[in-house]
Design an enzyme around this catalytic site. Sequence first.
Site, PDB file in Angstrom:
ATOM      1  N   GLY A 125       0.826  -1.205   0.000  1.00  0.00           N
ATOM      2  CA  GLY A 125       0.000   0.000   0.000  1.00  0.00           C
ATOM      3  C   GLY A 125       0.863   1.259   0.000  1.00  0.00           C
ATOM      4  O   GLY A 125       2.092   1.168   0.066  1.00  0.00           O
ATOM      5  N   HIS A 177     -19.443  -5.570 -34.561  1.00  0.00           N
ATOM      6  CA  HIS A 177     -19.120  -6.998 -34.583  1.00  0.00           C
ATOM      7  C   HIS A 177     -17.984  -7.264 -35.561  1.00  0.00           C
ATOM      8  O   HIS A 177     -17.999  -6.719 -36.658  1.00  0.00           O
ATOM      9  CB  HIS A 177     -20.348  -7.805 -35.016  1.00  0.00           C
ATOM     10  CG  HIS A 177     -20.059  -9.271 -35.123  1.00  0.00           C
ATOM     11  ND1 HIS A 177     -19.962 -10.070 -34.012  1.00  0.00           N
ATOM     12  CD2 HIS A 177     -19.815 -10.059 -36.200  1.00  0.00           C
ATOM     13  CE1 HIS A 177     -19.681 -11.306 -34.400  1.00  0.00           C
ATOM     14  NE2 HIS A 177     -19.578 -11.332 -35.722  1.00  0.00           N
TER      15      HIS A 177
HETATM   16  P1  NAI Z   1      -2.794  -2.204  -2.564  1.00  0.00           P
HETATM   17  O1  NAI Z   1      -3.562  -1.576  -1.482  1.00  0.00           O
HETATM   18  O2  NAI Z   1      -3.385  -2.362  -3.903  1.00  0.00           O
HETATM   19  O3  NAI Z   1      -2.353  -3.668  -2.111  1.00  0.00           O
HETATM   20  C1  NAI Z   1      -1.615  -3.899  -0.963  1.00  0.00           C
HETATM   21  C2  NAI Z   1      -1.805  -5.336  -0.576  1.00  0.00           C
HETATM   22  O4  NAI Z   1      -0.894  -5.656   0.450  1.00  0.00           O
HETATM   23  C3  NAI Z   1      -3.195  -5.658  -0.053  1.00  0.00           C
HETATM   24  O5  NAI Z   1      -3.672  -6.806  -0.677  1.00  0.00           O
HETATM   25  C4  NAI Z   1      -2.985  -5.849   1.431  1.00  0.00           C
HETATM   26  O6  NAI Z   1      -3.903  -6.726   2.024  1.00  0.00           O
HETATM   27  C5  NAI Z   1      -1.584  -6.398   1.444  1.00  0.00           C
HETATM   28  N1  NAI Z   1      -0.849  -6.201   2.686  1.00  0.00           N
HETATM   29  C6  NAI Z   1      -0.875  -5.129   3.513  1.00  0.00           C
HETATM   30  N2  NAI Z   1      -0.028  -5.306   4.530  1.00  0.00           N
HETATM   31  C7  NAI Z   1       0.568  -6.509   4.328  1.00  0.00           C
HETATM   32  C8  NAI Z   1       1.554  -7.240   5.028  1.00  0.00           C
HETATM   33  N3  NAI Z   1       2.106  -6.775   6.136  1.00  0.00           N
HETATM   34  N4  NAI Z   1       1.937  -8.432   4.527  1.00  0.00           N
HETATM   35  C9  NAI Z   1       1.381  -8.922   3.384  1.00  0.00           C
HETATM   36  N5  NAI Z   1       0.435  -8.264   2.691  1.00  0.00           N
HETATM   37  C10 NAI Z   1       0.049  -7.071   3.148  1.00  0.00           C
HETATM   38  O7  NAI Z   1      -1.419  -1.399  -2.601  1.00  0.00           O
HETATM   39  P2  NAI Z   1      -0.230  -1.424  -3.645  1.00  0.00           P
HETATM   40  O8  NAI Z   1      -0.301  -2.618  -4.507  1.00  0.00           O
HETATM   41  O9  NAI Z   1       0.998  -1.169  -2.849  1.00  0.00           O
HETATM   42  O10 NAI Z   1      -0.532  -0.151  -4.526  1.00  0.00           O
HETATM   43  C11 NAI Z   1      -0.662   1.134  -3.904  1.00  0.00           C
HETATM   44  C12 NAI Z   1      -1.652   1.970  -4.618  1.00  0.00           C
HETATM   45  O11 NAI Z   1      -1.155   2.361  -5.887  1.00  0.00           O
HETATM   46  C13 NAI Z   1      -2.938   1.240  -4.878  1.00  0.00           C
HETATM   47  O12 NAI Z   1      -3.869   1.598  -3.876  1.00  0.00           O
HETATM   48  C14 NAI Z   1      -3.408   1.709  -6.189  1.00  0.00           C
HETATM   49  O13 NAI Z   1      -4.442   2.643  -6.010  1.00  0.00           O
HETATM   50  C15 NAI Z   1      -2.208   2.418  -6.806  1.00  0.00           C
HETATM   51  N6  NAI Z   1      -1.830   1.685  -8.013  1.00  0.00           N
HETATM   52  C16 NAI Z   1      -2.723   1.640  -9.031  1.00  0.00           C
HETATM   53  C17 NAI Z   1      -2.446   0.939 -10.170  1.00  0.00           C
HETATM   54  C18 NAI Z   1      -3.453   0.879 -11.242  1.00  0.00           C
HETATM   55  O14 NAI Z   1      -4.413   1.646 -11.191  1.00  0.00           O
HETATM   56  N7  NAI Z   1      -3.277   0.020 -12.242  1.00  0.00           N
HETATM   57  C19 NAI Z   1      -1.171   0.233 -10.350  1.00  0.00           C
HETATM   58  C20 NAI Z   1      -0.326   0.304  -9.193  1.00  0.00           C
HETATM   59  C21 NAI Z   1      -0.653   1.033  -8.094  1.00  0.00           C
END
Ligand code: NAI
Length: 464
Positions: free
Chosen positions: A270, A443
């Site tokens: 996150g 289509h």
């Molecule tokens: P995320 O919130 O999507 O995922 C973080 C994951 O880590 C969650 O599944 C959570 O349960 C898990 N987690 C949390 N603490 C943990 C721990 N101690 N051990 C293991 N798992 C744990 O956050 P992420 O992937 O870091 O991305 C950050 C933000 O960047 C996202 O909220 C997203 O909005 C944005 N982003 C968007 C993208 C897109 O729109 N395609 C691409 C990449 C990032």
Amino acid sequence: MTDTAFDVSIIGAGPGGYVAAIRAAQLGFKTACVDARKTLGGTCLNVGCIPSKALLQSSHLFEEAGNDIAAHGVNVGTPKLDLSTMLGRKDAIVGDLTKGIDFLFKKNKVTRFVGLAKITAPGQVQVGNDTYTAKHIIIATGSEPAPLGGVEVDEKQIVTSTGALNLSKVPKSMVVIGGGVIGLELGSVWRRLGAEVSVIEFLPAILPGMDADVVKQATRTFKKQGLKFKLGTKVTGAKVAKGGVTLSLEPAAGGDVETIKADVVLVAIGRRPFTDHLGLKNVGVDVDKRGFVVTDGHYKTNVSGIYAIGDVVGGAMLAHKAEEEGIACIERLAGQAGHVNYGAIPGVVYTHPEIAALGKTEEQLKADGVDYNVGKFPFMANARAKAVGSTEGFVKILADAKTDKVLGAHIIGPGAGELIQEVVLAMEFGGSSEDIARTSHAHPGTAEAVKEAAMAVLGRAVHM
Ligand code: NAI
Ligand code: FAD
């Protein structure tokens, strides 16, 4: 410094800040925008959306060349990876796009400052030794990767997304901590390029918050592609040595400790708001317990003349949400009716296949006690998906049982990120599933799966 008095000063030139700056200038405000980075575009352009999508595309082509392309009767032999060219291409795309914003700033006469900004008083911004004034200050300082206790990032062996966009060689093994968007996108990149990738997720499932049907399909698909998952597991520490990183793990609920070793560990659990250096305490701007700047729903902070938008205020941490907020905030300053429809902001995971989410999930509707209908259509039954060779996944549309108004849409499949957009528009206009079902779709097209899912809401899909 040439100019020192502005109508609007924006701190941060990410998608929220730079778009707000251009809109402010368009509306006749004398506008300044400051960013600590030498290049404009913030996290998204420099170390986020754009470089990750460039690598996703390149690594997808590499994988296709090695596997799926042979089924088309195109034999290219075993493809060879030239990682430095791949990374160079990514950097060139980032360079072009960040320069593009420079051009837009000049065209719109936005004054640009480079350096760390501090708000020294309402209406006053300091950058280095210089101070300038602005009637309205907009905080758009974005976010940074959330740290994980006991797992110290060095951006070489233990990396954040920033390091994972720049590994100089393909690691033999990679452990991704966090089965969210970054973990799955960047985990997919390095898996496609040859790394053995394991994803460790604290919760019982990946992609928390997404529709459960989609999560089920995505998990199955990613496993088939070779990603390994350890769900319901927490990382409790890391030991770094020359030969790799050893992580200690235990079940999320507590239990026996085990270890896992990898050449590279990606921490993707996150992101958190970034407000260091701004001096918010001094000027009295409120932040909440997690550090997000508190606003009143009109982007105003508790201090008159100071506003905030984008990742730093919380909600969906998405570039387009930050952009929409930037525009709405400025239009309100200009006396217009800028607004953001938070119920219709799509989210896309750019894996293969892509995953797109919009509005309510089925689980949310159940929890809210809403009476709804579901229409689902698989890409397996879509002619274009067959021709393209990408038949995994489905379109799912949720609509109000009484009014048929679209309440949500969830797509996993080819080009899901583009397909969702017609449902976004339908929701924006308060449309029904019948509106989508009666709209002509070319289509053969994968968009016909969206039409069929809309038809299925009222039980009349034709090709199923
Ligand atoms: P995320 O919130 O999507 O995922 C973080 C994951 O880590 C969650 O599944 C959570 O349960 C898990 N987690 C949390 N603490 C943990 C721990 N101690 N051990 C293991 N798992 C744990 O956050 P992420 O992937 O870091 O991305 C950050 C933000 O960047 C996202 O909220 C997203 O909005 C944005 N982003 C968007 C993208 C897109 O729109 N395609 C691409 C990449 C990032
Ligand atoms: P940011 O883009 O974070 O910009 C803030 C800027 O403020 C930074 O440039 C920073 O240098 C500057 N700054 C901070 N403090 C100061 C200060 N005191 N003085 C001067 N400047 C300062 N979102 C999507 O919608 N689609 C995607 O595909 C996507 N992919 C992503 C992939 C990755 C790997 C990551 C990390 C994020 C991704 N995101 C994606 C999320 C997206 O990048 C953010 O939601 C978006 O950048 C937020 O925009 P922002 O303007 O609020 O802040």
